[in-house]
Structure formats: structure tokens, C-alpha cells
Design a protein around this motif. Structure first.
Motif, mmCIF file in Angstrom:
data_model
loop_
_atom_site.group_PDB
_atom_site.id
_atom_site.type_symbol
_atom_site.label_atom_id
_atom_site.label_comp_id
_atom_site.label_asym_id
_atom_site.label_seq_id
_atom_site.Cartn_x
_atom_site.Cartn_y
_atom_site.Cartn_z
ATOM 1 N N LEU A 145 0.818 -1.212 0.000
ATOM 2 C CA LEU A 145 0.000 0.000 0.000
ATOM 3 C C LEU A 145 0.851 1.261 0.000
ATOM 4 O O LEU A 145 0.444 2.303 -0.529
ATOM 5 C CB LEU A 145 -0.932 0.004 1.220
ATOM 6 C CG LEU A 145 -2.122 -0.961 1.186
ATOM 7 C CD1 LEU A 145 -2.889 -0.903 2.501
ATOM 8 C CD2 LEU A 145 -3.041 -0.645 0.012
ATOM 9 N N LEU A 146 2.022 1.188 0.607
ATOM 10 C CA LEU A 146 2.896 2.354 0.695
ATOM 11 C C LEU A 146 3.687 2.602 -0.579
ATOM 12 O O LEU A 146 4.060 3.743 -0.868
ATOM 13 C CB LEU A 146 3.879 2.195 1.861
ATOM 14 C CG LEU A 146 3.354 2.471 3.268
ATOM 15 C CD1 LEU A 146 4.414 2.107 4.294
ATOM 16 C CD2 LEU A 146 2.954 3.926 3.409
ATOM 17 N N LYS A 147 3.986 1.552 -1.326
ATOM 18 C CA LYS A 147 4.904 1.661 -2.451
ATOM 19 C C LYS A 147 4.534 2.743 -3.468
ATOM 20 O O LYS A 147 5.404 3.532 -3.870
ATOM 21 C CB LYS A 147 5.052 0.306 -3.151
ATOM 22 C CG LYS A 147 5.882 -0.698 -2.360
ATOM 23 C CD LYS A 147 6.115 -1.967 -3.142
ATOM 24 C CE LYS A 147 6.962 -2.958 -2.345
ATOM 25 N NZ LYS A 147 8.332 -2.434 -2.122
ATOM 26 N N PRO A 148 3.264 2.827 -3.934
ATOM 27 C CA PRO A 148 2.961 3.877 -4.926
ATOM 28 C C PRO A 148 3.257 5.279 -4.418
ATOM 29 O O PRO A 148 3.786 6.123 -5.165
ATOM 30 C CB PRO A 148 1.460 3.688 -5.190
ATOM 31 C CG PRO A 148 1.168 2.286 -4.797
ATOM 32 C CD PRO A 148 2.071 1.992 -3.650
ATOM 33 N N PHE A 149 2.953 5.544 -3.158
ATOM 34 C CA PHE A 149 3.177 6.881 -2.600
ATOM 35 C C PHE A 149 4.664 7.135 -2.320
ATOM 36 O O PHE A 149 5.163 8.242 -2.526
ATOM 37 C CB PHE A 149 2.349 7.058 -1.320
ATOM 38 C CG PHE A 149 0.872 6.929 -1.544
ATOM 39 C CD1 PHE A 149 0.153 7.962 -2.145
ATOM 40 C CD2 PHE A 149 0.193 5.782 -1.181
ATOM 41 C CE1 PHE A 149 -1.213 7.842 -2.366
ATOM 42 C CE2 PHE A 149 -1.171 5.656 -1.385
ATOM 43 C CZ PHE A 149 -1.874 6.693 -1.985
ATOM 44 N N LEU A 150 5.356 6.090 -1.878
ATOM 45 C CA LEU A 150 6.793 6.225 -1.665
ATOM 46 C C LEU A 150 7.520 6.468 -2.987
ATOM 47 O O LEU A 150 8.391 7.345 -3.084
ATOM 48 C CB LEU A 150 7.350 4.976 -0.981
ATOM 49 C CG LEU A 150 7.053 4.816 0.510
ATOM 50 C CD1 LEU A 150 7.478 3.436 0.988
ATOM 51 C CD2 LEU A 150 7.746 5.893 1.322
ATOM 52 N N TYR A 151 7.169 5.698 -4.018
ATOM 53 C CA TYR A 151 7.792 5.886 -5.324
ATOM 54 C C TYR A 151 7.530 7.295 -5.854
ATOM 55 O O TYR A 151 8.443 7.967 -6.369
ATOM 56 C CB TYR A 151 7.260 4.853 -6.323
ATOM 57 C CG TYR A 151 7.661 3.425 -6.049
ATOM 58 C CD1 TYR A 151 8.646 3.131 -5.106
ATOM 59 C CD2 TYR A 151 7.070 2.369 -6.732
ATOM 60 C CE1 TYR A 151 9.018 1.820 -4.853
ATOM 61 C CE2 TYR A 151 7.442 1.049 -6.482
ATOM 62 C CZ TYR A 151 8.408 0.784 -5.535
ATOM 63 O OH TYR A 151 8.768 -0.516 -5.291
ATOM 64 N N SER A 152 6.285 7.732 -5.729
ATOM 65 C CA SER A 152 5.927 9.070 -6.223
ATOM 66 C C SER A 152 6.676 10.149 -5.450
ATOM 67 O O SER A 152 7.189 11.109 -6.037
ATOM 68 C CB SER A 152 4.417 9.293 -6.095
ATOM 69 O OG SER A 152 3.696 8.346 -6.859
ATOM 70 N N PHE A 153 6.745 9.974 -4.139
ATOM 71 C CA PHE A 153 7.424 10.973 -3.307
ATOM 72 C C PHE A 153 8.892 11.106 -3.699
ATOM 73 O O PHE A 153 9.396 12.224 -3.909
ATOM 74 C CB PHE A 153 7.302 10.590 -1.832
ATOM 75 C CG PHE A 153 8.050 11.508 -0.909
ATOM 76 C CD1 PHE A 153 7.496 12.710 -0.496
ATOM 77 C CD2 PHE A 153 9.324 11.172 -0.463
ATOM 78 C CE1 PHE A 153 8.194 13.558 0.344
ATOM 79 C CE2 PHE A 153 10.030 12.017 0.378
ATOM 80 C CZ PHE A 153 9.460 13.210 0.792
ATOM 81 N N PHE A 154 9.590 9.992 -3.789
ATOM 82 C CA PHE A 154 11.018 10.052 -4.111
ATOM 83 C C PHE A 154 11.249 10.567 -5.534
ATOM 84 O O PHE A 154 12.178 11.360 -5.763
ATOM 85 C CB PHE A 154 11.652 8.672 -3.939
ATOM 86 C CG PHE A 154 11.807 8.255 -2.511
ATOM 87 C CD1 PHE A 154 12.473 9.057 -1.602
ATOM 88 C CD2 PHE A 154 11.275 7.059 -2.062
ATOM 89 C CE1 PHE A 154 12.619 8.674 -0.277
ATOM 90 C CE2 PHE A 154 11.408 6.668 -0.737
ATOM 91 C CZ PHE A 154 12.076 7.481 0.156
ATOM 92 N N ALA A 155 10.438 10.134 -6.485
ATOM 93 C CA ALA A 155 10.605 10.586 -7.873
ATOM 94 C C ALA A 155 10.394 12.091 -7.981
ATOM 95 O O ALA A 155 11.173 12.798 -8.647
ATOM 96 C CB ALA A 155 9.636 9.839 -8.788
ATOM 97 N N ILE B 20 18.287 9.695 -3.674
ATOM 98 C CA ILE B 20 18.403 8.654 -4.703
ATOM 99 C C ILE B 20 18.739 7.303 -4.078
ATOM 100 O O ILE B 20 18.157 6.264 -4.437
ATOM 101 C CB ILE B 20 19.463 9.046 -5.748
ATOM 102 C CG1 ILE B 20 19.013 10.292 -6.524
ATOM 103 C CG2 ILE B 20 19.739 7.896 -6.705
ATOM 104 C CD1 ILE B 20 20.069 10.841 -7.464
ATOM 105 N N LEU B 21 19.670 7.293 -3.116
ATOM 106 C CA LEU B 21 20.038 6.039 -2.451
ATOM 107 C C LEU B 21 18.849 5.437 -1.703
ATOM 108 O O LEU B 21 18.634 4.222 -1.739
ATOM 109 C CB LEU B 21 21.198 6.287 -1.481
ATOM 110 C CG LEU B 21 22.570 6.582 -2.097
ATOM 111 C CD1 LEU B 21 23.579 6.915 -1.014
ATOM 112 C CD2 LEU B 21 23.054 5.420 -2.941
ATOM 113 N N THR B 22 18.074 6.301 -1.035
ATOM 114 C CA THR B 22 16.882 5.809 -0.334
ATOM 115 C C THR B 22 15.874 5.229 -1.318
ATOM 116 O O THR B 22 15.248 4.192 -1.058
ATOM 117 C CB THR B 22 16.240 6.952 0.466
ATOM 118 O OG1 THR B 22 17.213 7.554 1.325
ATOM 119 C CG2 THR B 22 15.097 6.437 1.324
ATOM 120 N N PHE B 23 15.720 5.901 -2.449
ATOM 121 C CA PHE B 23 14.792 5.429 -3.476
ATOM 122 C C PHE B 23 15.232 4.074 -4.024
ATOM 123 O O PHE B 23 14.414 3.162 -4.219
ATOM 124 C CB PHE B 23 14.717 6.466 -4.593
ATOM 125 C CG PHE B 23 13.627 6.216 -5.593
ATOM 126 C CD1 PHE B 23 12.530 5.423 -5.293
ATOM 127 C CD2 PHE B 23 13.699 6.786 -6.861
ATOM 128 C CE1 PHE B 23 11.517 5.203 -6.211
ATOM 129 C CE2 PHE B 23 12.685 6.574 -7.797
ATOM 130 C CZ PHE B 23 11.597 5.763 -7.462
#
Length: 341
Positions: free
Chosen positions: A166-176, A237-240
Motif C-alpha cells: 500500500l505504501l509503495k505507490p506513494f513512496l515511489y511518487s514521493f522520491f521521484a 536517490i540512495l533511499t529510493f
């Protein structure tokens, strides 16, 4: 991937990595505070209070994150007696310490990005047209952060952050968005300063044909902004990447990123202030030969007497300009570069 680096080891390593980084941060924080409040003459008459407020808020969140990390380690390895041992405690994604550390990470990133937008806004003479796109990107980051915090706080499942779908889409969007925002704002700031610097250099004569002109203060500012900005962007970037591969290394890298945001902010203020107060970057040449002349004293009777007192007279012409000041720059625009940092 997380199995190769268990969460218990990852959390211990994360606390160590953040503690080392926090030590560096404290050193830069003290120097930054001194720079904001004092100069060579003592207490500054005009203090940049917005920067002071940001510095204090960042210090609070960075200190809170280290403290929460220590609390989490103590609970997992000392106080927790439930099933699964320390790993079971760390797996509770909605445990209040996990939620608060998520809040720290998101808030510090948003503050760091907001400062980049502010600097861009000021350097472009408070142009809302330039700041519009970065602000929209920042608001999108805010929305992603809110969703990340809400999901983390209400999920109540035994799973790791790197494995929560559930977190992945928002985490990906946030980092990008964060990475794109950093590159965009930094590029705009550097482009603007380089443009003004080239205009200033066109009004400055070189010492001799073919000679290499020394670097100006604005060129030093460009390097400072790029280096400090890329330090923060590198950890984003490393966190992403850790999130993409599902590695528990994300705990250590993200904890360091929280503190790195503050370090980057402090370094820009410290280094730019040092550049602004340094001697002029251009060479100073003598336009007339030095000479000595006898001092003639005039008596009341009209006569003169020559004594053996000599006055050294020299004339130096500074071929350099300080911060950029010429017709192609709007009134007061040159002050924007220093007030923004």
C-alpha cells in the motif's frame, strides 16, 4: 532482499550511521548559528530570521529522529517481551516510534525542498511564474507525505516498510518528485547566477590579453549550491534505490537522509557567508607607481621649510566588481543572492 539483511541488524546499523551523521550535523549547526547571528564586528544588526527559524526547526526534527531511534532499539532489545523477539517488535509498522520517524523523514524532506524553492524564488526576483512549477511539485510531495503517514499510522500489520504494498505507490511518487524537484530548482538557481555572472564579467577588463581571470564570488556560490544540493539529492536517490530493491538498508540510508538535509542547509549558509566576507576574488593592480614626496610645512610668515618627513602615496585601482552591480541588473537584485542563502 530483506532476508539477506535482517531488520534487527538494519536497525542497529541505522542508529550507528545516524549517530555519526548527527555528530557532523551538530558541528555545522553551531557554526551556522554563529554565522547567522554574528559577524566580524559582533552581533549582526540585521538577522535573517526566516533562516534562523528553519535552522531551529531542522535541529528539533533531527534531534528527535536520533532520540526515537535510540528509544526503538531499547524497546526492541530490552523491554519487548512479546512474540518474535526484537524482529517482531520492529515489524509493527504502526508502532508510534515508527510513525514518528516516518513523520520526521517526510517533514525534513519537505523543509529541505521548500528551502530550495524559496532560494529559487528569491534569486529570480520573487517571480511567481518561475516558482509555480516547483511549488506544484512540492504540493504533490506534501500529498504523498500525508498518505504515507496515514497508511503507516493506521495499517497495524506486522510487515516492514519496504514490503508494504500500500505504501509503495506513494513512496515511489514521493522520491521521484523529490529528485526531479531538486534537479529542477538547483538547475534554475545555477543558470540564473551564471547568467548574471557572465553579464558582470563582460564589464570587467582582464589584466592582460590571454590571461585567465580569477573566479568571482558568484562562481564560488554556484559551486557551493551544486555541491551541497547534490549531497542531499544523492541520499534521496540512495533511499529510493533501497526502496525499489526492497532492502532493509533503507532504514540506515533514510535515517542519514534526515540529518543530511540539515547538514546541507547549514553548509550553504556557512560557505556562502565565508565567500561573501572573503577578499575580492579578482587581482588588484597598481595603476600608478608608488612614490615618496617631501612634506613641506608652511609657516605663518609665508615661508616654507622642508623637513625629513615623507608620506607614502600610492593609488590602487580595483579592476573587479564586488557582487554584480551594473546596468543590466535590476535595482537591488544583487542582494537577492546573499539574502536567499
Amino acid at each position: 532482499m530483506s532476508g539477506a539483511f535482517p531488520v534487527t541488524e538494519a536497525q542497529l546499523v541505522a542508529l550507528f550511521m545516524e549517530a555519526v551523521t548527527y555528530g557532523i550535523y551538530v558541528v555545522t549547526l553551531v557554526r551556522c548559528a554563529y554565522t547567522l547571528f554574528f559577524d566580524r564586528q559582533g552581533l549582526k544588526r540585521t538577522i535573517n530570521w526566516p533562516m534562523v527559524v528553519v535552522m531551529v526547526v531542522m535541529a528539533i526534527f533531527a534531534t528527535l529522529d536520533v532520540t526515537l531511534g535510540l528509544r526503538h532499539i531499547l524497546v526492541a532489545f530490552v523491554f519487548y517481551q512479546g512474540p518474535g523477539g526484537p524482529a517482531g517488535e520492529f515489524d509493527d509498522i504502526s508502532y508510534w516510534v515508527n510513525v514518528m520517524k516516518t513523520v520526521d523523514t517526510q517533514v525534513m524532506s519537505l523543509i529541505g525542498d521548500g528551502m530550495l524553492i524559496y532560494r529559487c524564488f528569491v534569486i529570480f526576483s520573487h517571480s511567481w511564474a518561475i516558482a509555480a512549477v516547483p511549488i506544484l511539485m512540492w504540493l504533490a510531495d506534501v500529498a504523498c507525505s500525508v498518505m504515507i503517514i496515514l497508511i503507516t499510522a493506521t495499517l497495524h500489520t506486522d510487515t516492514l516498510i519496504s514490503q508494504q504494498k500500500l505504501l509503495k505507490p506513494f513512496l515511489y511518487s514521493f522520491f521521484a518528485i523529490t529528485i526531479a524537484l531538486n534537479f529542477l530548482t538547483t538547475s534554475l538557481i545555477v543558470w540564473k547566477i551564471r547568467k548574471i555572472n557572465r553579464g558582470a564579467l563582460s564589464h570587467v577588463a582582464q589584466n592582460s590579453p590571454g590571461s585567465r581571470r580569477p573566479k568571482t564570488r558568484l562562481q564560488h556560490v554556484i559551486r557551493i549550491i551544486i555541491e551541497s544540493g547534490m549531497l542531499y539529492t544523492l541520499f534521496v536517490i540512495l533511499t529510493f534505490v533501497c526502496e525499489l530493491v526492497g532492502s532493509n538498508a533503507i532504514y540506515g540510508v533514510s535515517d542519514m537522509m534526515v540529518v543530511i538535509v540539515g547538514i546541507s542547509f547549514n553548509l550553504i549558509i556557512i560557505r556562502v557567508d565565508s565567500t561573501a566576507n572573503s577578499p575580492n576574488s579578482f587581482a588588484v593592480e597598481s595603476a600608478a607607481p608608488r612614490g615618496s614626496f617631501p612634506l613641506h610645512l608652511v609657516r605663518s610668515g609665508g615661508g616654507t621649510a622642508t623637513r625629513g618627513v615623507e608620506v607614502m602615496i600610492s593609488r590602487d585601482v580595483d579592476h573587479a566588481v564586488d557582487t554584480v552591480k551594473h546596468e543590466s541588473i535590476k535595482s537591488g537584485e544583487e542582494r537577492n543572492y546573499w539574502s536567499a542563502v
